[in-house]
Design a protein around this motif. Structure first.
Motif, PDB file in Angstrom:
ATOM      1  N   GLY A  40      34.806 -52.852  59.185  1.00 48.47           N
ATOM      2  CA  GLY A  40      33.741 -53.325  57.918  1.00 48.47           C
ATOM      3  C   GLY A  40      34.019 -52.925  56.683  1.00 48.47           C
ATOM      4  N   GLU A  41      33.387 -52.990  56.256  1.00 47.30           N
ATOM      5  CA  GLU A  41      33.831 -52.386  54.741  1.00 47.30           C
ATOM      6  C   GLU A  41      34.278 -51.447  54.634  1.00 47.30           C
ATOM      7  OE1 GLU A  41      32.513 -52.447  49.964  1.00 47.30           O
ATOM      8  OE2 GLU A  41      30.795 -53.080  51.372  1.00 47.30           O
ATOM      9  N   LEU A  42      35.460 -50.979  54.567  1.00 42.56           N
ATOM     10  CA  LEU A  42      36.223 -49.454  54.285  1.00 42.56           C
ATOM     11  C   LEU A  42      35.890 -48.536  52.417  1.00 42.56           C
ATOM     12  CD1 LEU A  42      39.997 -50.042  55.841  1.00 42.56           C
ATOM     13  CD2 LEU A  42      38.279 -49.588  56.801  1.00 42.56           C
ATOM     14  N   VAL A  43      35.912 -47.804  53.102  1.00 42.70           N
ATOM     15  CA  VAL A  43      34.837 -46.900  51.894  1.00 42.70           C
ATOM     16  C   VAL A  43      36.045 -46.017  51.323  1.00 42.70           C
ATOM     17  CG1 VAL A  43      32.354 -47.840  51.814  1.00 42.70           C
ATOM     18  CG2 VAL A  43      32.767 -45.337  53.477  1.00 42.70           C
ATOM     19  N   HIS A  44      36.971 -45.217  52.292  1.00 44.31           N
ATOM     20  CA  HIS A  44      37.547 -44.176  52.276  1.00 44.31           C
ATOM     21  C   HIS A  44      38.794 -43.301  53.387  1.00 44.31           C
ATOM     22  CE1 HIS A  44      38.197 -39.177  50.796  1.00 44.31           C
ATOM     23  NE2 HIS A  44      38.273 -39.091  52.258  1.00 44.31           N
ATOM     24  N   TYR A  45      39.631 -42.937  53.068  1.00 46.82           N
ATOM     25  CA  TYR A  45      41.077 -43.619  53.250  1.00 46.82           C
ATOM     26  C   TYR A  45      41.396 -42.249  52.774  1.00 46.82           C
ATOM     27  CZ  TYR A  45      45.870 -43.662  53.890  1.00 46.82           C
ATOM     28  OH  TYR A  45      47.127 -43.346  54.733  1.00 46.82           O
ATOM     29  N   GLU A  46      42.116 -41.226  53.750  1.00 51.07           N
ATOM     30  CA  GLU A  46      42.352 -39.750  54.357  1.00 51.07           C
ATOM     31  C   GLU A  46      43.350 -39.810  54.488  1.00 51.07           C
ATOM     32  OE1 GLU A  46      42.340 -36.147  52.854  1.00 51.07           O
ATOM     33  OE2 GLU A  46      40.361 -37.120  53.014  1.00 51.07           O
ATOM     34  N   PRO A  47      44.473 -40.012  54.089  1.00 49.76           N
ATOM     35  CA  PRO A  47      46.204 -40.226  54.060  1.00 49.76           C
ATOM     36  C   PRO A  47      46.264 -38.824  54.791  1.00 49.76           C
ATOM     37  CG  PRO A  47      46.409 -39.775  51.737  1.00 49.76           C
ATOM     38  CD  PRO A  47      44.543 -39.830  52.335  1.00 49.76           C
ATOM     39  N   PRO A  48      48.478 -38.601  54.819  1.00 47.49           N
ATOM     40  CA  PRO A  48      48.781 -37.415  55.225  1.00 47.49           C
ATOM     41  C   PRO A  48      49.568 -37.437  53.883  1.00 47.49           C
ATOM     42  CG  PRO A  48      49.819 -38.846  56.330  1.00 47.49           C
ATOM     43  CD  PRO A  48      48.289 -39.776  55.713  1.00 47.49           C
ATOM     44  N   ALA A  49      49.655 -36.042  53.585  1.00 49.51           N
ATOM     45  CA  ALA A  49      50.400 -35.735  52.749  1.00 49.51           C
ATOM     46  C   ALA A  49      52.527 -36.701  52.214  1.00 49.51           C
ATOM     47  CB  ALA A  49      50.395 -34.420  51.928  1.00 49.51           C
ATOM     48  N   ALA A  50      52.616 -36.862  51.921  1.00 51.97           N
ATOM     49  CA  ALA A  50      53.586 -37.053  51.617  1.00 51.97           C
ATOM     50  C   ALA A  50      54.784 -35.547  51.816  1.00 51.97           C
ATOM     51  CB  ALA A  50      54.835 -37.582  50.071  1.00 51.97           C
ATOM     52  N   GLY A  51      56.151 -35.806  53.216  1.00 48.52           N
ATOM     53  CA  GLY A  51      56.241 -34.651  53.471  1.00 48.52           C
ATOM     54  C   GLY A  51      56.138 -34.647  54.221  1.00 48.52           C
ATOM     55  N   ALA A  52      55.012 -34.868  55.024  1.00 53.89           N
ATOM     56  CA  ALA A  52      54.724 -34.776  56.370  1.00 53.89           C
ATOM     57  C   ALA A  52      55.073 -35.756  57.803  1.00 53.89           C
ATOM     58  CB  ALA A  52      52.950 -34.724  55.700  1.00 53.89           C
ATOM     59  N   THR A  53      54.706 -35.258  58.319  1.00 52.15           N
ATOM     60  CA  THR A  53      55.572 -35.175  59.849  1.00 52.15           C
ATOM     61  C   THR A  53      54.902 -35.902  60.686  1.00 52.15           C
ATOM     62  OG1 THR A  53      56.868 -33.102  60.144  1.00 52.15           O
ATOM     63  CG2 THR A  53      56.573 -34.686  61.957  1.00 52.15           C
ATOM     64  N   ILE A  54      54.402 -37.425  61.003  1.00 53.24           N
ATOM     65  CA  ILE A  54      53.702 -37.737  61.699  1.00 53.24           C
ATOM     66  C   ILE A  54      54.098 -37.949  63.973  1.00 53.24           C
ATOM     67  CG2 ILE A  54      52.404 -38.687  59.716  1.00 53.24           C
ATOM     68  CD1 ILE A  54      53.028 -41.764  60.813  1.00 53.24           C
ATOM     69  N   SER A  55      53.724 -37.960  64.193  1.00 54.98           N
ATOM     70  CA  SER A  55      53.676 -38.324  65.512  1.00 54.98           C
ATOM     71  C   SER A  55      52.976 -39.587  66.298  1.00 54.98           C
ATOM     72  CB  SER A  55      53.873 -37.424  66.648  1.00 54.98           C
ATOM     73  OG  SER A  55      54.571 -35.697  66.108  1.00 54.98           O
ATOM     74  N   LYS A  56      54.301 -40.007  67.177  1.00 57.17           N
ATOM     75  CA  LYS A  56      53.522 -41.457  67.274  1.00 57.17           C
ATOM     76  C   LYS A  56      52.307 -40.865  68.825  1.00 57.17           C
ATOM     77  CE  LYS A  56      55.484 -44.827  71.387  1.00 57.17           C
ATOM     78  NZ  LYS A  56      54.163 -45.819  70.894  1.00 57.17           N
ATOM     79  N   ASP A  57      51.866 -41.872  68.532  1.00 58.85           N
ATOM     80  CA  ASP A  57      50.409 -41.230  70.091  1.00 58.85           C
ATOM     81  C   ASP A  57      49.242 -40.578  69.421  1.00 58.85           C
ATOM     82  OD1 ASP A  57      51.054 -43.998  70.985  1.00 58.85           O
ATOM     83  OD2 ASP A  57      51.986 -42.810  72.548  1.00 58.85           O
ATOM     84  N   GLU A  58      49.434 -40.701  67.728  1.00 61.94           N
ATOM     85  CA  GLU A  58      48.658 -38.824  67.339  1.00 61.94           C
ATOM     86  C   GLU A  58      48.075 -39.324  65.911  1.00 61.94           C
ATOM     87  OE1 GLU A  58      50.538 -34.923  67.306  1.00 61.94           O
ATOM     88  OE2 GLU A  58      51.094 -35.295  70.083  1.00 61.94           O
ATOM     89  N   SER A  59      46.606 -38.823  65.737  1.00 62.86           N
ATOM     90  CA  SER A  59      46.227 -38.774  64.766  1.00 62.86           C
ATOM     91  C   SER A  59      47.009 -38.397  62.854  1.00 62.86           C
ATOM     92  CB  SER A  59      44.918 -37.872  64.202  1.00 62.86           C
ATOM     93  OG  SER A  59      44.521 -37.924  63.217  1.00 62.86           O
ATOM     94  N   TYR A  60      47.781 -39.155  62.042  1.00 64.69           N
ATOM     95  CA  TYR A  60      47.897 -39.162  61.147  1.00 64.69           C
ATOM     96  C   TYR A  60      46.875 -39.579  59.869  1.00 64.69           C
ATOM     97  CZ  TYR A  60      49.187 -43.825  60.089  1.00 64.69           C
ATOM     98  OH  TYR A  60      48.447 -45.660  60.358  1.00 64.69           O
ATOM     99  N   GLY A  61      45.689 -39.589  59.795  1.00 63.63           N
ATOM    100  CA  GLY A  61      44.821 -40.059  58.795  1.00 63.63           C
ATOM    101  C   GLY A  61      43.590 -39.906  59.261  1.00 63.63           C
ATOM    102  N   GLU A  62      42.005 -40.097  58.593  1.00 63.47           N
ATOM    103  CA  GLU A  62      41.160 -41.567  58.922  1.00 63.47           C
ATOM    104  C   GLU A  62      41.049 -42.577  58.006  1.00 63.47           C
ATOM    105  OE1 GLU A  62      38.779 -37.178  60.694  1.00 63.47           O
ATOM    106  OE2 GLU A  62      38.019 -37.996  58.508  1.00 63.47           O
TER     107      GLU A  62
END
Length: 131
Positions: A40-62
């Motif tokens: 539905g209507e999105l109201v907030h995005y919590e991104p990872p920080a630039a420079g962060a490492t993210i991994s396949k199949d794992e959470s990288y934000g909300e």
């Protein structure tokens, strides 16, 4: 007004309803029309920080909608080299344009072979049909 249902055939997908646009040794990531519509209507995005490492199949934000808060599950591993500040300030951009202005992060791939594990549009459509 929300975008019309679509699943571009130049993107790759995971079963958690995230997409990846591969550009050389980088990828742009976002959520699919299906995910945005279900939330539905999105109201907030919590991104990872630039420079962060993210991994396949794992959470990288909300991402939060009027209905729920959901983890973003990365389709690929890499270093975050850009965050879409437009979506941070106006999350509903994802509802309006999930594959264009509604992208979430750009990463430098740490394991390019992971691309081979993603679904093409036909395989992703099959996932949707089975749900």
């Amino acid at each position: 007004m929300a975008a019309a249902e679509s699943y571009p055939d130049d993107l790759l997908y995971n079963e958690e309803h995230d997409w990846a646009r591969i550009e050389g040794d980088e990828a742009v990531l976002g959520i699919t029309w299906h995910a945005a519509d279900a939330l539905g209507e999105l109201v907030h995005y919590e991104p990872p920080a630039a420079g962060a490492t993210i991994s396949k199949d794992e959470s990288y934000g909300e991402i939060e909608s009027v209905k729920a808060v959901s983890d973003l599950i990365s389709p690929l591993s890499g270093e975050v080299i850009a965050v879409n500040d437009t979506v941070v300030s106006t999350p509903e951009t994802v509802n309006l344009d999930p594959y264009g202005n509604g992208w979430l992060v750009r990463i430098r791939l740490s394991n390019p072979s992971e691309v081979d594990t993603l679904l093409d549009v036909a395989a992703y459509q099959k996932v949707l049909d089975e749900q």
